[in-house]
Design an enzyme around this catalytic site. Structure first.
Site, PDB file in Angstrom:
ATOM      1  N   GLY A   1      37.275  30.648  33.370  1.00  0.00           N
ATOM      2  CA  GLY A   1      36.481  31.563  32.511  1.00  0.00           C
ATOM      3  C   GLY A   1      37.462  31.984  31.286  1.00  0.00           C
ATOM      4  O   GLY A   1      37.958  31.212  30.640  1.00  0.00           O
ATOM      5  N   ASP A   2      37.804  33.576  31.366  1.00  0.00           N
ATOM      6  CA  ASP A   2      38.714  33.939  29.957  1.00  0.00           C
ATOM      7  C   ASP A   2      39.907  34.348  30.594  1.00  0.00           C
ATOM      8  O   ASP A   2      40.639  35.168  30.079  1.00  0.00           O
ATOM      9  CB  ASP A   2      37.926  35.029  29.246  1.00  0.00           C
ATOM     10  CG  ASP A   2      37.780  36.434  30.229  1.00  0.00           C
ATOM     11  OD1 ASP A   2      37.336  36.150  31.292  1.00  0.00           O
ATOM     12  OD2 ASP A   2      37.773  37.413  29.843  1.00  0.00           O
ATOM     13  N   GLU A   3      40.297  33.947  31.677  1.00  0.00           N
ATOM     14  CA  GLU A   3      41.340  34.299  32.391  1.00  0.00           C
ATOM     15  C   GLU A   3      42.677  32.961  32.243  1.00  0.00           C
ATOM     16  O   GLU A   3      42.171  31.867  32.552  1.00  0.00           O
ATOM     17  CB  GLU A   3      41.257  34.508  34.164  1.00  0.00           C
ATOM     18  CG  GLU A   3      42.652  35.302  34.656  1.00  0.00           C
ATOM     19  CD  GLU A   3      42.229  35.266  36.037  1.00  0.00           C
ATOM     20  OE1 GLU A   3      43.317  36.025  36.717  1.00  0.00           O
ATOM     21  OE2 GLU A   3      41.522  34.800  36.810  1.00  0.00           O
TER      22      GLU A   3
END
Length: 338
Positions: free
Chosen positions: A258-260
């Protein structure tokens, strides 16, 4: 005594036909003299005359039947027939190790000649013995040349095989790298992270401390909803580039999903870790992407020192709790876990 004195013997060619003789095939006179010095021996199919590596004590002449010489080492067998001889080094050199295994292929009759018997021929009929030795040495040299050529070809095949193995190994390394790499950003993925963590014990820290930063893009879902997934991918790649720039040679930047993102760092103390986190905050804050005009980026960062005893789960939990605290403050912040 002439060749007819040895019943069943197939006389080799003579005269003009001598050129057609096989390399190890004797002329009738030489065969007669050597056979006369030997002991006749009947053999049956499958009977082993000698093994490779055993001590040699005599040579053999083939009167009738066939004998197979097996050399192993990838070399082709030799099938010898009437009028031919083998094992001659035994009478020239005395005891030595056989280079091949000799087995009777068909029923037949052989003459076995010992070194002492050959010495008697050398004294009694030196011209015949000299002719035999000259022919044998020429045959041996030709055989050595053939062996060298065969070994050369095998060496070339081996080099080609090694080259293929190197190429395969290189392709395997690339494949393994791809398996451990995030397709979108080129950073390490979770597999790459776990591989890095497995190898940490072999890498000295040289007085530094191991630390973990977890990085989340603020309001990333809104970016995707407003501008689309292609724009979201562009934002992920841009942040990934900044995360990559922050990592040193022995440190690992990765995308967990994801955006991690995550960074495994080596720092001297809390101040050095804070400087890294603040530098990343500033770098992301200054990003401007054509596909996201007017959008200002920010990230939230949570940090933790990777102390022993511990492990990835403990380190992640501490950094994740600190990340949650930075998010709770509205993003664009960093916090260090306890």
């Amino acid at each position: 005594m002439n060749h007819a004195d040895f019943p069943g013997t197939v006389a080799p060619p003579s005269g003009d036909d001598a050129q057609a003789r096989l390399p190890s095939q004797l002329d009738p006179d030489t065969f007669r003299v050597l056979a006369g010095a030997g002991v006749s021996r009947a053999v049956l199919p499958g009977e082993e005359l000698f093994r490779r590596g055993e001590a040699a004590q005599s040579m053999f002449l083939i009167d009738t039947g066939e004998v197979r010489l097996g050399f192993d080492d990838g070399l082709a067998d030799k099938l010898l027939g009437p009028g031919q001889y083998f094992g001659e080094l035994a009478v020239f050199l005395g005891r030595h190790q056989r280079f091949a295994r000799a087995v009777a292929e068909t029923p037949g009759v052989l003459y076995e000649v010992t070194q002492d018997a050959f010495q008697a021929v050398l004294e009694r009929e030196p011209a015949v013995a000299a002719r035999f030795m000259q022919r044998s040495f020429a045959y041996l040299v030709a055989g050595e040349h053939q062996l060298i050529q065969s070994l050369k070809r095998r060496n070339e095949d081996l080099l080609q095989t090694l080259d293929t193995l190197r190429q395969t190994r290189s392709e395997l390394t690339v494949a393994q790298q791809l398996v451990r790499t995030d397709d979108l950003t080129g950073l390490a993925n979770r597999r790459g992270l776990y591989r890095y963590l497995d190898e940490l014990g072999r890498q000295p820290l040289a007085g530094l401390r191991l630390a973990l930063l977890l990085v989340d893009i603020d309001h990333f879902k809104a970016i995707n909803d407003r501008s689309g997934h292609l724009a979201g991918d562009s934002a992920l790649r841009a942040v990934a580039d900044e995360v990559r720039r922050l990592a040193g040679p022995l440190e690992l930047p990765c995308r967990l999903g994801g955006d991690e993102f995550a960074l495994v760092l080596r720092v001297a103390d809390e101040g050095a870790l804070a400087n890294r986190a603040l530098g990343l905050l500033a770098a992301v804050r200054s990003l401007r992407l054509p596909s996201l005009r007017g959008t200002r980026f920010s990230v939230s960062i949570g940090g933790a020192f990777c102390a022993d005893p511990g492990g990835w789960s403990a380190w992640y939990s501490q950094a994740d709790a600190a990340l949650y605290e930075a998010k709770r403050l509205g993003g664009d912040h960093w916090r260090l876990g306890a």
